[in-house]
Scaffold this motif. Structure first.
Motif, mmCIF file in Angstrom:
data_model
loop_
_atom_site.group_PDB
_atom_site.id
_atom_site.type_symbol
_atom_site.label_atom_id
_atom_site.label_comp_id
_atom_site.label_asym_id
_atom_site.label_seq_id
_atom_site.Cartn_x
_atom_site.Cartn_y
_atom_site.Cartn_z
ATOM 1 N N TYR A 236 0.776 -1.311 -0.017
ATOM 2 C CA TYR A 236 0.126 -0.085 -0.054
ATOM 3 C C TYR A 236 0.901 1.194 0.105
ATOM 4 O O TYR A 236 1.896 1.314 0.728
ATOM 5 C CB TYR A 236 -1.018 0.004 1.289
ATOM 6 C CG TYR A 236 -1.787 -1.209 1.470
ATOM 7 C CD1 TYR A 236 -3.042 -1.249 0.885
ATOM 8 C CD2 TYR A 236 -1.417 -2.483 2.275
ATOM 9 C CE1 TYR A 236 -3.643 -2.292 1.156
ATOM 10 C CE2 TYR A 236 -2.011 -3.295 2.478
ATOM 11 C CZ TYR A 236 -3.283 -3.470 1.968
ATOM 12 O OH TYR A 236 -4.113 -4.601 2.231
ATOM 13 N N ALA A 253 -2.003 -4.918 -2.969
ATOM 14 C CA ALA A 253 -2.723 -5.243 -1.923
ATOM 15 C C ALA A 253 -3.336 -6.523 -1.751
ATOM 16 O O ALA A 253 -3.456 -7.356 -0.740
ATOM 17 C CB ALA A 253 -3.845 -4.182 -1.743
ATOM 18 N N SER A 254 -3.714 -7.054 -2.898
ATOM 19 C CA SER A 254 -4.139 -8.371 -2.968
ATOM 20 C C SER A 254 -3.090 -9.354 -2.759
ATOM 21 O O SER A 254 -3.673 -10.468 -2.351
ATOM 22 C CB SER A 254 -4.963 -8.574 -4.624
ATOM 23 O OG SER A 254 -5.419 -9.786 -4.829
ATOM 24 N N TRP A 256 -0.770 -9.078 -0.730
ATOM 25 C CA TRP A 256 -0.758 -9.190 0.810
ATOM 26 C C TRP A 256 -1.961 -9.908 1.467
ATOM 27 O O TRP A 256 -1.740 -10.722 2.432
ATOM 28 C CB TRP A 256 -0.384 -7.964 1.461
ATOM 29 C CG TRP A 256 -0.413 -7.696 2.782
ATOM 30 C CD1 TRP A 256 -1.205 -7.224 3.542
ATOM 31 C CD2 TRP A 256 0.897 -8.161 3.583
ATOM 32 N NE1 TRP A 256 -0.735 -7.309 4.859
ATOM 33 C CE2 TRP A 256 0.422 -7.875 5.038
ATOM 34 C CE3 TRP A 256 2.147 -9.057 3.371
ATOM 35 C CZ2 TRP A 256 1.218 -8.102 5.976
ATOM 36 C CZ3 TRP A 256 3.018 -9.285 4.198
ATOM 37 C CH2 TRP A 256 2.446 -8.916 5.568
ATOM 38 N N GLU A 257 -3.072 -9.371 1.181
ATOM 39 C CA GLU A 257 -4.377 -9.887 1.658
ATOM 40 C C GLU A 257 -4.366 -11.338 1.607
ATOM 41 O O GLU A 257 -4.987 -12.243 2.466
ATOM 42 C CB GLU A 257 -5.508 -9.106 1.472
ATOM 43 C CG GLU A 257 -5.293 -7.617 1.583
ATOM 44 C CD GLU A 257 -5.152 -7.384 3.281
ATOM 45 O OE1 GLU A 257 -5.917 -8.076 3.975
ATOM 46 O OE2 GLU A 257 -4.766 -6.275 3.258
ATOM 47 N N ASN A 258 -4.145 -12.069 0.345
ATOM 48 C CA ASN A 258 -4.380 -13.456 0.025
ATOM 49 C C ASN A 258 -3.115 -14.260 0.751
ATOM 50 O O ASN A 258 -3.530 -15.530 0.740
ATOM 51 C CB ASN A 258 -4.435 -13.459 -1.396
ATOM 52 C CG ASN A 258 -6.087 -13.205 -1.897
ATOM 53 O OD1 ASN A 258 -6.753 -13.793 -1.721
ATOM 54 N ND2 ASN A 258 -6.054 -12.057 -2.456
ATOM 55 N N LYS A 260 -0.123 -13.139 2.853
ATOM 56 C CA LYS A 260 0.734 -12.977 3.924
ATOM 57 C C LYS A 260 0.769 -13.971 4.993
ATOM 58 O O LYS A 260 2.048 -13.877 5.740
ATOM 59 C CB LYS A 260 0.058 -11.681 4.648
ATOM 60 C CG LYS A 260 -1.166 -11.888 5.218
ATOM 61 C CD LYS A 260 -1.978 -10.492 5.573
ATOM 62 C CE LYS A 260 -3.264 -10.848 6.363
ATOM 63 N NZ LYS A 260 -4.161 -9.524 6.702
#
Length: 419
Positions: A236, A253-254, A256-258, A260
């Motif tokens: 981000y 961002a996707s 990281w969110e998926n 991490k």
């Protein structure tokens, strides 16, 4: 899918054998011969531009180039530095001519990315004025710009969005390519299909990555690749995109969110001192878009033999007529980022090993670098090859006496201020 720690652990366990096998196989492959690119791409990569073109370098006042570097030497090490090293290379190159009447191309050495913030980031806002001033100087001093309005001139513009001169895509699109450069050939890092900031006929090049620094971080031959997926960088950009979703079009961002919490993915915002070594221990290196589609990770991945996973829809890659990107990399659509783990673990072992053999080819690595001094087949020579392939110039290059195409008063009012 990277939807939870439990499923990620299950997948990691199931793929442990695969990763170990891949690591061992790569260690064996490193000891074997590399694979040359078959067909025309391999031949193009090894072309020698000497004897195929002549370049005349305009002598500009030092305020356009050398004084800028003297004022802030950080310009020599950031990812936009190709404009500086291209100038230095051409000054001593065998393709240089001191007789403008025999030149195929004219080069204007202006450093438009050497206006830096205290944090070392280039500010493109003065760039249009610097470029306009340089063009005005050469058009008043020599006849060669006026006879073609720049159609036989090339400019190195390594900004995020090339000669659109802005780091945010929306504003770059609004600006468009600087009007005075619309007939010139642009040598630029930015490349995206059907984009206003990529002129037809541009030469797309890699960003600058420091060759000597990279050499000092080489790991011993045969070091296993024990990391499956590697990435270091922002997910981000809260400073410039506080609401999220605009930076990298949400792709980072996707990631990281998926992923991490997925043990197959070694991803973080930290930038460790072992960054280069880690890339050499990884099978796949993520190369997602940021503010622009390109980044130095692409260069680093190729140089360190880590298969680049390119996440940037419609990207135009450097020297695409010489480097077989489809064969050495993996392309993942931005919308498919949530399926990244499935995509990468589904690639057959023999495909992975072939990509690594191609990446191990020294000519592939050389083409991505701007070494000092220059070396055969490096990025400098690939740029000249690209310019040579555009010769001879077509009939539309030279204007009729008195003919004008470009509008010197076109563009935002701020761009028209003297510099």
């Amino acid at each position: 899918m990277g939807t939870g720690a439990g499923s990620a652990r299950a997948m990691a366990a199931a793929l442990a054998v695969l990763l170990l096998a891949c690591s061992g196989a790569v260690a064996v492959a490193r000891a074997q011969d590399t694979e040359r690119i078959e067909g025309s791409a391999g031949d193009v990569l090894e072309d020698d531009p000497v004897g195929r073109l002549k370049v005349y370098i305009y002598e500009l006042p030092t305020k356009y180039n050398k004084k800028m570097v003297a004022k802030d030497s950080r310009c020599l090490s950031h990812m936009f530095a190709a404009e500086i090293f291209m100038h230095r290379f051409l000054l001593s190159s065998a393709i240089r001519t001191l007789n403008p009447e025999e030149a195929d191309w004219f080069y204007t050495p202006v450093y438009t990315t050497c206006d830096l913030t205290p944090w070392g980031h280039p500010l493109p806002f003065k760039s249009p004025r610097i470029m306009r001033s340089a063009i005005q100087f050469i058009s008043n001093r020599w006849p060669y710009w006026n006879r073609t309005e720049g159609a036989d001139h090339f400019f190195v513009v390594p900004h995020d969005f090339g000669a659109c001169f802005h780091y945010q895509e929306e504003k770059a699109i609004e600006r468009g390519v600087l009007p005075l450069l619309r007939r010139a050939t642009l040598v630029q890092t930015f490349g995206q299909k059907d984009h206003v900031c990529l002129k037809e006929g541009s030469v797309t090049i890699p960003p600058y990555a420091p060759p000597q620094k990279m050499k000092t971080h080489l790991v011993p031959p045969g070091t296993p690749r024990s990391i499956f997926v590697y990435f270091r960088g922002l997910f981000y950009d809260t400073a410039n995109d506080p609401e999220g979703g605009y930076y990298a079009r949400g792709a980072r961002a996707s990631v990281w969110e998926n992923f991490k919490n997925n043990p197959l993915f070694d991803i973080s915002t930290d930038h460790p001192p072992t960054y280069y070594e880690d890339m050499q221990r990884a099978v796949f290196c993520l190369c997602p878009l940021g503010w622009a589609p390109w980044s130095p990770r692409l260069v680093e991945a190729v140089v360190f033999g880590c298969i680049p996973v390119i996440i940037a829809d419609d990207i135009v890659l450097p020297f695409a007529d010489a480097i077989p990107w489809e064969e050495i990399g993996v392309f993942v659509a931005e919308d498919d980022v949530p399926k990244l783990d499935t995509i990468l673990t589904s690639i057959p072992m023999e495909v992975i090993l072939r990509k690594q053999r191609l990446l191990a080819n020294p000519s592939m690595k050389q083409a991505m670098l701007f070494p000092q001094p220059a070396q055969p087949g490096d990025a400098f020579h690939q740029i000249l090859n690209g310019l040579a392939r555009k010769l001879p110039h077509g009939e539309g290059v030279f204007l009729k006496p008195g003919q004008k195409v470009l509008n010197w008063t076109e563009g935002p009012r701020g761009d028209l201020k003297p510099w």
